[in-house]
Enzyme design. Structure first.
Site: not given
Ligand code: NAP
Length: 266
Positions: A23, A71, A98, A165, A169
């Protein structure tokens, strides 16, 4: 003099693993690799993977996709998943680390339980480390490839109350440098993307006024779109800049270069 700019982002014949591609940002990055001709391994929870797969196939009927649900907090599950990839001929040429545990909840430094702290680090650091190590061991035998770590400005300028967190990072950024240094002589390029505000569906559910406040926090007055992030990941993973090694590209609308948001500037 002729410079090829048309084909430099082609990933035809390459296999790409994007962790957390069930997602949000990961799924957009996966879609971009599919668009660029790669075979893509989607990863995340089983329920979300089914939806992600259906969404991609709707647009890319011919996409070559593999679903892998493991996981990241469980080292033996990671190893079993990579064994399966190898036995099926799907070991990645490109890994995008990611997936992340966002470390939300009772995560202030004083209050968080050691178990919570460990859980966040297990996923964001140890999970990323093990995926990268298994991928790099494979790539070393193949003569090269690319790894892109998705990081956050939180590793440099912490988000209040999200210490696990933030720390994860910062450590991931250290890992990018260490990996890049040790792996580049094998043709394995490691780089990272440091993100600020990213537009995700969560922005549709923000409390009143929060989006406006966030926009005022960044010089670009806008979050980064998932599409621009995906395009940047493709560039970092491509062969177009072979000496781009260990870079930490800041894609944050300018948030990281300001001392204070302009509204409260001195
Ligand atoms: N969103 C932001 O504003 C933002 C800002 C700075 C950096 N980032 C970075 O960008 C990346 C993506 O962020 P996002 O907002 O798209 O995250 P997100 O919506 O929370 O999605 C996280 C993804 O990681 C998977 N995941 C989480 N824990 C897991 C585990 N233990 N085992 C396997 N899969 C796991 C989830 O899978 P399921 O849900 O299917 O379990 C999901 O596909 C991350 O590295 C985040 O730190 C995001």
């Amino acid at each position: 003099m002729k410079i090829d700019t048309a084909s430099f982002l082609s990933f035809a014949g390459k296999t790409v693993l994007v962790t957390g591609s069930s997602r949000n940002l990961g799924l957009t990055i996966a879609a971009a690799f599919v668009e660029a001709g790669a075979r893509v391994i989607l990863h995340g929870s089983e329920a979300n993977l089914k939806t992600a797969h259906a969404q991609l196939i709707e647009t890319y009927a011919e996409a070559e996709l593999m679903l892998s649900s493991f996981d990241l907090g469980d080292p033996s599950a990671i190893e079993a998943a990579f064994d399966e990839l190898e036995s099926k001929g799907w070991m990645p040429d490109v890994l995008v680390n990611n997936a992340a545990h966002l470390g939300l909840g009772d995560s202030g430094f004083l209050e968080q339980s050691p178990d919570f702290f460990r859980e966040v680090l297990e996923v964001n650091l140890f999970g990323a480390f093990r995926c990268a190590q298994l991928t790099a061991q494979w790539l070393q035998t193949k003569g090269g490839g690319a790894i892109v770590n998705i990081s956050s400005l939180a590793g440099h300028q912490g988000i209040y109350g999200r210490s696990a967190y933030n720390i994860s990072k910062a450590a991931l950024d250290g890992m990018t440098r260490a990996m890049a240094q040790e792996l580049s002589s094998f043709g394995i390029r490691v780089n990272s993307l440091i993100l600020g505000y990213v537009w995700t569906e969560r922005w549709n559910h923000l409390a009143d006024g929060v989006e406006a406040r966030r926009r005022k926090n960044v010089p670009s007055a806008a979050p980064s779109s998932q599409e621009e992030i995906a395009r940047t990941v493709l560039f970092l993973a491509s062969d177009s800049a072979p000496t781009l090694v260990g870079s930490q590209v800041l894609l944050d609308g300018g948030m990281g270069i300001q001392q204070l948001p302009r509204d409260i500037g001195v």
